[in-house]
Enzyme design. Structure first.
Site, PDB file in Angstrom:
ATOM      1  N   LEU A   9     -29.634  91.667  15.707  1.00  0.00           N
ATOM      2  CA  LEU A   9     -30.727  90.756  15.345  1.00  0.00           C
ATOM      3  C   LEU A   9     -31.560  90.407  16.583  1.00  0.00           C
ATOM      4  CD1 LEU A   9     -28.986  88.246  12.913  1.00  0.00           C
ATOM      5  CD2 LEU A   9     -29.840  90.563  12.501  1.00  0.00           C
ATOM      6  N   ALA A  11     -35.136  89.159  16.077  1.00  0.00           N
ATOM      7  CA  ALA A  11     -36.429  88.726  15.552  1.00  0.00           C
ATOM      8  C   ALA A  11     -36.794  87.321  16.004  1.00  0.00           C
ATOM      9  CB  ALA A  11     -36.435  88.811  14.027  1.00  0.00           C
ATOM     10  N   ARG A  16     -38.286  79.251  24.062  1.00  0.00           N
ATOM     11  CA  ARG A  16     -37.782  78.468  25.200  1.00  0.00           C
ATOM     12  C   ARG A  16     -37.776  79.260  26.509  1.00  0.00           C
ATOM     13  NH1 ARG A  16     -32.382  76.504  22.448  1.00  0.00           N
ATOM     14  NH2 ARG A  16     -32.968  78.193  21.034  1.00  0.00           N
ATOM     15  N   ARG A 308     -34.117 101.883  45.979  1.00  0.00           N
ATOM     16  CA  ARG A 308     -34.855 101.750  44.722  1.00  0.00           C
ATOM     17  C   ARG A 308     -34.582 102.962  43.827  1.00  0.00           C
ATOM     18  NH1 ARG A 308     -40.588 101.144  47.031  1.00  0.00           N
ATOM     19  NH2 ARG A 308     -41.141 101.225  44.818  1.00  0.00           N
ATOM     20  N   ALA A 355     -35.543 104.752  64.606  1.00  0.00           N
ATOM     21  CA  ALA A 355     -35.942 103.404  64.201  1.00  0.00           C
ATOM     22  C   ALA A 355     -37.440 103.312  63.953  1.00  0.00           C
ATOM     23  CB  ALA A 355     -35.546 102.408  65.286  1.00  0.00           C
ATOM     24  N   ASN A 361     -46.363 108.125  52.251  1.00  0.00           N
ATOM     25  CA  ASN A 361     -46.396 108.988  51.063  1.00  0.00           C
ATOM     26  C   ASN A 361     -47.573 108.703  50.147  1.00  0.00           C
ATOM     27  OD1 ASN A 361     -45.295 106.444  50.413  1.00  0.00           O
ATOM     28  ND2 ASN A 361     -44.262 107.276  48.612  1.00  0.00           N
TER      29      ASN A 361
HETATM   30  C1  UD1 Z   1     -26.628  80.908  14.926  1.00  0.00           C
HETATM   31  C2  UD1 Z   1     -25.578  80.581  13.855  1.00  0.00           C
HETATM   32  C3  UD1 Z   1     -24.652  79.520  14.402  1.00  0.00           C
HETATM   33  C4  UD1 Z   1     -24.013  80.005  15.667  1.00  0.00           C
HETATM   34  C5  UD1 Z   1     -25.070  80.402  16.680  1.00  0.00           C
HETATM   35  C6  UD1 Z   1     -24.431  81.077  17.861  1.00  0.00           C
HETATM   36  C7  UD1 Z   1     -26.761  80.915  11.755  1.00  0.00           C
HETATM   37  C8  UD1 Z   1     -27.396  80.246  10.592  1.00  0.00           C
HETATM   38  N1  UD1 Z   1     -26.261  80.112  12.684  1.00  0.00           N
HETATM   39  O1  UD1 Z   1     -27.388  79.723  15.103  1.00  0.00           O
HETATM   40  O2  UD1 Z   1     -23.646  79.220  13.442  1.00  0.00           O
HETATM   41  O3  UD1 Z   1     -23.169  79.016  16.208  1.00  0.00           O
HETATM   42  O4  UD1 Z   1     -25.979  81.345  16.105  1.00  0.00           O
HETATM   43  O5  UD1 Z   1     -25.365  81.362  18.849  1.00  0.00           O
HETATM   44  O6  UD1 Z   1     -26.698  82.116  11.798  1.00  0.00           O
HETATM   45  N2  UD1 Z   1     -32.700  85.864  14.280  1.00  0.00           N
HETATM   46  C9  UD1 Z   1     -33.410  86.816  13.586  1.00  0.00           C
HETATM   47  N3  UD1 Z   1     -34.140  86.430  12.490  1.00  0.00           N
HETATM   48  C10 UD1 Z   1     -34.190  85.143  12.062  1.00  0.00           C
HETATM   49  C11 UD1 Z   1     -33.459  84.183  12.792  1.00  0.00           C
HETATM   50  C12 UD1 Z   1     -32.718  84.562  13.883  1.00  0.00           C
HETATM   51  O7  UD1 Z   1     -33.400  87.984  13.940  1.00  0.00           O
HETATM   52  O8  UD1 Z   1     -34.862  84.890  11.065  1.00  0.00           O
HETATM   53  C13 UD1 Z   1     -31.908  86.285  15.437  1.00  0.00           C
HETATM   54  C14 UD1 Z   1     -32.376  85.636  16.721  1.00  0.00           C
HETATM   55  O9  UD1 Z   1     -33.280  86.504  17.405  1.00  0.00           O
HETATM   56  C15 UD1 Z   1     -31.069  85.523  17.503  1.00  0.00           C
HETATM   57  C16 UD1 Z   1     -30.015  85.352  16.429  1.00  0.00           C
HETATM   58  O10 UD1 Z   1     -30.589  85.834  15.248  1.00  0.00           O
HETATM   59  O11 UD1 Z   1     -30.769  86.709  18.204  1.00  0.00           O
HETATM   60  C17 UD1 Z   1     -29.555  83.910  16.275  1.00  0.00           C
HETATM   61  O12 UD1 Z   1     -30.617  83.124  15.807  1.00  0.00           O
HETATM   62  P1  UD1 Z   1     -30.794  81.604  16.180  1.00  0.00           P
HETATM   63  O13 UD1 Z   1     -31.947  81.058  15.457  1.00  0.00           O
HETATM   64  O14 UD1 Z   1     -30.777  81.443  17.651  1.00  0.00           O
HETATM   65  O15 UD1 Z   1     -29.468  81.002  15.552  1.00  0.00           O
HETATM   66  P2  UD1 Z   1     -28.792  79.653  15.937  1.00  0.00           P
HETATM   67  O16 UD1 Z   1     -29.573  78.520  15.375  1.00  0.00           O
HETATM   68  O17 UD1 Z   1     -28.502  79.629  17.378  1.00  0.00           O
HETATM   69 CA    CA Z   2     -29.395  80.730  19.276  1.00  0.00          CA
END
Ligand code: UD1
Ligand code: CA
Length: 433
Positions: A9, A11, A16, A308, A355, A361
């Site tokens: 995931l 999205a 922040r 590098r 040295a 280049n």
């Molecule tokens: C989520 C969990 C929470 C857990 C926490 C751990 C849920 C509802 N809650 O909360 O229980 O303790 O992660 O970090 O799942 N994302 C998408 N599409 C969306 C929403 C989120 O791809 O519509 C992805 C975000 O990019 C991220 C991940 O899902 O990588 C977590 O989403 P985030 O909104 O941060 O979840 P939390 O509120 O932290």
């Molecule tokens: Ca999160």
């Protein structure tokens, strides 16, 4: 052949981070954040990976394709607009209608510290729990704030997860949290996902509600405690990005030390991922080795050396203080010890670069290569303007400016500005610097 689908995931908006660069593309030790998660996923040898991005995720997709390459099938799905983690997994499964069974492992793109060992345990627990099961990792945290809390029934089995924002006062006291890593039976997951509701504090479809749906329909829910809760750290801000970088840097340095690389002061040594270093090479303090650098055995590097991309030190080469190299090779036993820039330079065996030498280049438009052949001696403070060649056993005198018009023959000495052939020079005396 495994029928494992890994859904990643990515999205989330990452607001922040306060950065124009998408969160999961922020580089950590030469790899995007997402690259770390994908590498971990690949260690599980999945049949396919499905990446979920938001509508503006084209660059994220491209980065993922670059990382995964031919190693695994990669499908992508777009969540437009993102409506929660449960919605993200719905969209992922819609992108792979042909996959009706097997196991679906869900990972977050912003959790780079997760190790494959814990995920393998999770997959084993899922398969051991019986038909139609799911398994999740859990982590006990001193400060559970912000995380989903694990709910257990009277029999001790996990029966649900409640999000921080939906907790009542009792639930908020639970310190067993949800890191957000789950393995689901694919068929049952397809059955329960349409039942998710957005009737909650955030108006989202929570993937965490799938846990309760598995439990309520009598499917086994197994749980595995994460041994090192650090692995559950997600990145939401640049401060957290810096923290996970430290953790990953420590792992990379430990791996090199375990391989016999003598890193004198790990605290002041920066080594990216995807750097090769041979045994008994000594890395002195304050060195930076970027992704793609390759260092042989028994080399000496630093202090204050910068390798590098495309930097290659062959066995026994020395690359010393305040030296920088890019797209260059220092051959076996050759020495480049002080204050030198190597750009697009290929140095042969047992050559010496004095040295303060600069290989010039770049002419403002293009990069030009230079070759320094076996046993050549480049005097201190030389400027070698590329394209150029310092042939076998040839010498440039201190302060020589070797222009592209020079045509040195093996064994000759050239001196001056611009450098000219010293008459009668053939085999000059030579010392190591
Ligand atoms: C989520 C969990 C929470 C857990 C926490 C751990 C849920 C509802 N809650 O909360 O229980 O303790 O992660 O970090 O799942 N994302 C998408 N599409 C969306 C929403 C989120 O791809 O519509 C992805 C975000 O990019 C991220 C991940 O899902 O990588 C977590 O989403 P985030 O909104 O941060 O979840 P939390 O509120 O932290
Ligand atoms: Ca999160």
């Amino acid at each position: 052949m495994s029928n494992l689908t890994v859904v990643v995931l990515a999205a989330g908006k990452g607001t922040r981070m306060k950065s124009a660069l998408p969160k999961v593309l922020h580089p950590v030790l030469g790899r995007p954040l997402l690259g770390w998660v994908l590498e971990t996923a690949l260690e599980l040898d999945p049949a396919r990976i499905v990446l979920v991005t938001s509508a503006d995720g084209a660059r994220i997709e491209e980065a993922a394709r670059l990382t995964v390459g031919e190693r695994c099938a990669l499908a992508t799905a777009v969540q437009d607009p993102p409506r929660g983690t449960g919605h993200a997994v719905q969209v992922a499964l819609e992108a792979i209608p042909e996959v009706q069974d097997g196991v679906v492992l869900v990972l977050y793109g912003d959790m780079p510290l997760v190790r494959s060992e814990g995920l393998k345990e999770l997959l084993e627990a899922q398969s051991a729990a019986g038909a139609g099961a799911m398994a999740l990792l859990t982590a006990e945290l001193d400060d559970p704030f912000g995380y989903g809390r694990i709910l257990r029934g009277e029999d001790g089995a996990v029966c649900g997860i409640v999000e921080e924002k939906d907790c009542d006062d009792q639930q908020r006291l639970i310190d067993e949290t949800n890191p957000g890593l789950y393995a689901f039976d694919a068929a049952v997951l397809r059955e329960v996902l349409p039942q998710l509701s957005d009737d909650n504090a955030q108006g989202e479809l929570y993937l965490t509600d799938a846990v309760g749906l598995f439990a309520r329909t009598g499917r086994p829910v197994a749980d595995v405690a994460l041994e090192d809760s650090e692995e559950a750290s997600g990145v939401n801000s640049l401060v957290q990005l810096a923290e996970v970088r430290w953790a990953l840097q420590a792992r990379v340095l430990e791996q090199h030390l375990a391989n016999g690389v003598r890193i004198e002061d790990p605290a002041t040594t920066m080594i990216d991922a995807d750097v090769e270093i041979g045994p008994d090479t000594v890395i002195q303090p304050f060195c930076v080795l970027r992704s793609g650098a390759r260092v042989g055995a028994g080399c000496e590097v630093g202090p204050f050396a910068h390798l590098r991309s495309g930097a290659v030190l062959e066995d026994g080469a020395v690359f010393g203080n305040f030296c920088e190299m890019k797209n260059s090779t220092v051959g076996p036993g050759s020495k480049v010890k002080h204050l030198t820039y190597l750009g697009d330079v290929t140095i042969g065996t047992r050559a010496n670069v004095g040295a303060g030498t600069v290989f010039v280049n770049y002419d403002g438009k293009r990069k030009h290569p230079t070759v320094v052949e076996d046993g050549a001696f480049v005097g201190s403070g030389s400027l070698i303007i590329g394209p150029n060649r310092v042939p076998k056993g040839a010498t440039t005198a201190a302060g020589a400016v070797l222009t592209t018009k020079a045509s040195m023959a093996p064994g000759e000495t050239w001196a001056g500005v611009p450098a000219r052939r010293l008459r009668g020079s053939d085999a000059p005396p030579r010392e190591d610097s």
